[in-house]
Design a protein around this motif. Structure first.
Motif, PDB file in Angstrom:
ATOM      1  N   VAL A  85       0.840  -1.196   0.000  1.00 16.89           N
ATOM      2  CA  VAL A  85       0.000   0.000   0.000  1.00 16.89           C
ATOM      3  C   VAL A  85       0.876   1.247   0.000  1.00 16.89           C
ATOM      4  N   MET A  86       1.856   1.277   0.875  1.00 12.98           N
ATOM      5  CA  MET A  86       2.787   2.415   0.986  1.00 12.98           C
ATOM      6  C   MET A  86       4.207   1.854   0.909  1.00 12.98           C
ATOM      7  N   PRO A  87       4.870   1.913  -0.252  1.00 12.81           N
ATOM      8  CA  PRO A  87       6.214   1.351  -0.383  1.00 12.81           C
ATOM      9  C   PRO A  87       7.194   2.006   0.596  1.00 12.81           C
ATOM     10  N   PRO A  88       8.077   1.206   1.188  1.00 11.00           N
ATOM     11  CA  PRO A  88       9.014   1.761   2.173  1.00 11.00           C
ATOM     12  C   PRO A  88      10.036   2.692   1.520  1.00 11.00           C
ATOM     13  N   ALA A  89      10.403   3.728   2.254  1.00 10.22           N
ATOM     14  CA  ALA A  89      11.438   4.672   1.844  1.00 10.22           C
ATOM     15  C   ALA A  89      12.222   5.030   3.100  1.00 10.22           C
ATOM     16  N   PRO A  90      13.073   4.096   3.578  1.00  8.57           N
ATOM     17  CA  PRO A  90      13.731   4.289   4.873  1.00  8.57           C
ATOM     18  C   PRO A  90      14.634   5.520   4.913  1.00  8.57           C
ATOM     19  N   LYS A  91      14.605   6.159   6.073  1.00 10.97           N
ATOM     20  CA  LYS A  91      15.477   7.308   6.344  1.00 10.97           C
ATOM     21  C   LYS A  91      16.367   6.926   7.519  1.00 10.97           C
ATOM     22  N   PRO A  92      17.573   7.498   7.601  1.00 12.08           N
ATOM     23  CA  PRO A  92      18.471   7.127   8.704  1.00 12.08           C
ATOM     24  C   PRO A  92      17.898   7.455  10.079  1.00 12.08           C
ATOM     25  N   LYS A  93      17.308   8.656  10.232  1.00 10.08           N
ATOM     26  CA  LYS A  93      16.736   9.043  11.521  1.00 10.08           C
ATOM     27  C   LYS A  93      15.339   9.624  11.276  1.00 10.08           C
ATOM     28  N   LYS A  96       9.091  11.078  14.586  1.00 10.22           N
ATOM     29  CA  LYS A  96       7.948  10.310  15.075  1.00 10.22           C
ATOM     30  C   LYS A  96       6.829  10.402  14.045  1.00 10.22           C
ATOM     31  N   ALA A  97       6.184   9.283  13.799  1.00 15.00           N
ATOM     32  CA  ALA A  97       5.151   9.228  12.765  1.00 15.00           C
ATOM     33  C   ALA A  97       3.909   9.979  13.232  1.00 15.00           C
ATOM     34  N   LYS A  98       3.434  10.895  12.373  1.00 14.57           N
ATOM     35  CA  LYS A  98       2.212  11.636  12.664  1.00 14.57           C
ATOM     36  C   LYS A  98       1.026  11.071  11.897  1.00 14.57           C
ATOM     37  N   GLY A  99       1.310  10.220  10.915  1.00 11.06           N
ATOM     38  CA  GLY A  99       0.259   9.597  10.110  1.00 11.06           C
ATOM     39  C   GLY A  99       0.792   8.315   9.507  1.00 11.06           C
ATOM     40  N   TYR A 100      -0.088   7.558   8.883  1.00 13.20           N
ATOM     41  CA  TYR A 100       0.336   6.279   8.319  1.00 13.20           C
ATOM     42  C   TYR A 100       1.365   6.441   7.211  1.00 13.20           C
ATOM     43  N   ALA A 101       1.383   7.581   6.529  1.00 12.47           N
ATOM     44  CA  ALA A 101       2.352   7.801   5.448  1.00 12.47           C
ATOM     45  C   ALA A 101       3.770   7.930   5.996  1.00 12.47           C
ATOM     46  N   ASP A 102       3.903   8.327   7.251  1.00 13.69           N
ATOM     47  CA  ASP A 102       5.228   8.479   7.855  1.00 13.69           C
ATOM     48  C   ASP A 102       5.821   7.135   8.298  1.00 13.69           C
ATOM     49  N   CYS A 103       5.019   6.090   8.367  1.00 15.20           N
ATOM     50  CA  CYS A 103       5.507   4.780   8.805  1.00 15.20           C
ATOM     51  C   CYS A 103       6.493   4.191   7.801  1.00 15.20           C
ATOM     52  N   ARG A 104       6.383   4.574   6.553  1.00 13.15           N
ATOM     53  CA  ARG A 104       7.271   3.991   5.537  1.00 13.15           C
ATOM     54  C   ARG A 104       8.716   4.444   5.689  1.00 13.15           C
ATOM     55  N   PHE A 105       8.971   5.458   6.499  1.00 15.85           N
ATOM     56  CA  PHE A 105      10.328   5.960   6.666  1.00 15.85           C
ATOM     57  C   PHE A 105      11.140   5.164   7.689  1.00 15.85           C
ATOM     58  N   PHE A 106      10.483   4.305   8.497  1.00 16.18           N
ATOM     59  CA  PHE A 106      11.209   3.501   9.475  1.00 16.18           C
ATOM     60  C   PHE A 106      11.990   2.412   8.759  1.00 16.18           C
ATOM     61  N   LYS A 107      13.256   2.268   9.140  1.00 12.48           N
ATOM     62  CA  LYS A 107      14.112   1.277   8.505  1.00 12.48           C
ATOM     63  C   LYS A 107      13.864  -0.120   9.082  1.00 12.48           C
ATOM     64  N   GLU A 108      13.692  -0.204  10.376  1.00 14.97           N
ATOM     65  CA  GLU A 108      13.487  -1.481  11.055  1.00 14.97           C
ATOM     66  C   GLU A 108      12.084  -2.012  10.759  1.00 14.97           C
ATOM     67  N   ALA A 120      -3.597   1.673  11.400  1.00 13.98           N
ATOM     68  CA  ALA A 120      -4.646   0.914  10.722  1.00 13.98           C
ATOM     69  C   ALA A 120      -5.762   0.534  11.692  1.00 13.98           C
ATOM     70  N   GLU A 121      -5.408   0.234  12.947  1.00 17.02           N
ATOM     71  CA  GLU A 121      -6.425  -0.132  13.930  1.00 17.02           C
ATOM     72  C   GLU A 121      -7.210   1.079  14.414  1.00 17.02           C
ATOM     73  N   SER A 122      -6.608   2.280  14.354  1.00 20.76           N
ATOM     74  CA  SER A 122      -7.302   3.470  14.828  1.00 20.76           C
ATOM     75  C   SER A 122      -8.215   4.082  13.767  1.00 20.76           C
ATOM     76  N   ILE A 123      -8.131   3.616  12.518  1.00 22.00           N
ATOM     77  CA  ILE A 123      -8.998   4.139  11.466  1.00 22.00           C
ATOM     78  C   ILE A 123     -10.409   3.598  11.710  1.00 22.00           C
ATOM     79  N   PRO A 124     -11.423   4.475  11.695  1.00 24.22           N
ATOM     80  CA  PRO A 124     -12.784   3.977  11.877  1.00 24.22           C
ATOM     81  C   PRO A 124     -13.159   3.031  10.751  1.00 24.22           C
ATOM     82  N   LYS A 125     -13.921   2.006  11.077  1.00 21.10           N
ATOM     83  CA  LYS A 125     -14.335   1.023  10.073  1.00 21.10           C
ATOM     84  C   LYS A 125     -15.201   1.698   9.025  1.00 21.10           C
TER      85      LYS A 125
END
Length: 129
Positions: A85-93, A96-108, A120-125
């Motif tokens: 859904v959101m391809p990873p684009a890791p950044k060194p540092k 903190k993620a403010k939205g789901y789009a920021d999760c792709r920057f985590f390397k681990e 994903a769990e906090s999004i209303p159904k």
């Protein structure tokens, strides 16, 4: 003057004869096959690709993230679903993620999976249509 008219008549008639109803053939197949959208060739190509969304209206990113929740938690398959859904684009540092789009920057991978799960769990159904 007559010579110019004769040449023009021959050239125009040659171009008129070149325009045929049938496309040029190579063996028993047409040389070029161009079809508008929504024809048999387009449906064959769509059938060859795996369908992520049902036909009709395309799914939103939120709906696709919620669809990933159906896969077992903590598995590589769920992370692959999120990464689809959101391809990873890791950044060194990453910040903190403010939205789901920021999760792709985590390397681990574990951090990225936990981040996606939280959003994903906090999004209303969404209602099923």
């Amino acid at each position: 003057m007559r010579m110019i008219l004769a040449v023009a008549a021959v050239l125009y008639s040659a171009s008129a004869f070149a325009q045929a109803d049938k496309p040029p053939m190579v063996g028993d197949k047409p040389l070029v096959q161009v079809q508008p959208k929504g024809t048999k060739a387009a449906t064959r190509e769509a059938a060859a690709k795996p369908a992520a969304a049902p036909k009709g209206k395309p799914q939103s990113i939120a709906a696709r993230l919620q669809a990933c929740l159906d896969i077992d938690d903590g598995t590589k398959d769920r992370l692959n679903c999120y990464d689809g859904v959101m391809p990873p684009a890791p950044k060194p540092k990453p910040a903190k993620a403010k939205g789901y789009a920021d999760c792709r920057f985590f390397k681990e991978e574990d951090e990225r999976l936990a981040c996606y799960n939280g959003f994903a769990e906090s999004i209303p159904k969404l209602p099923k249509t």
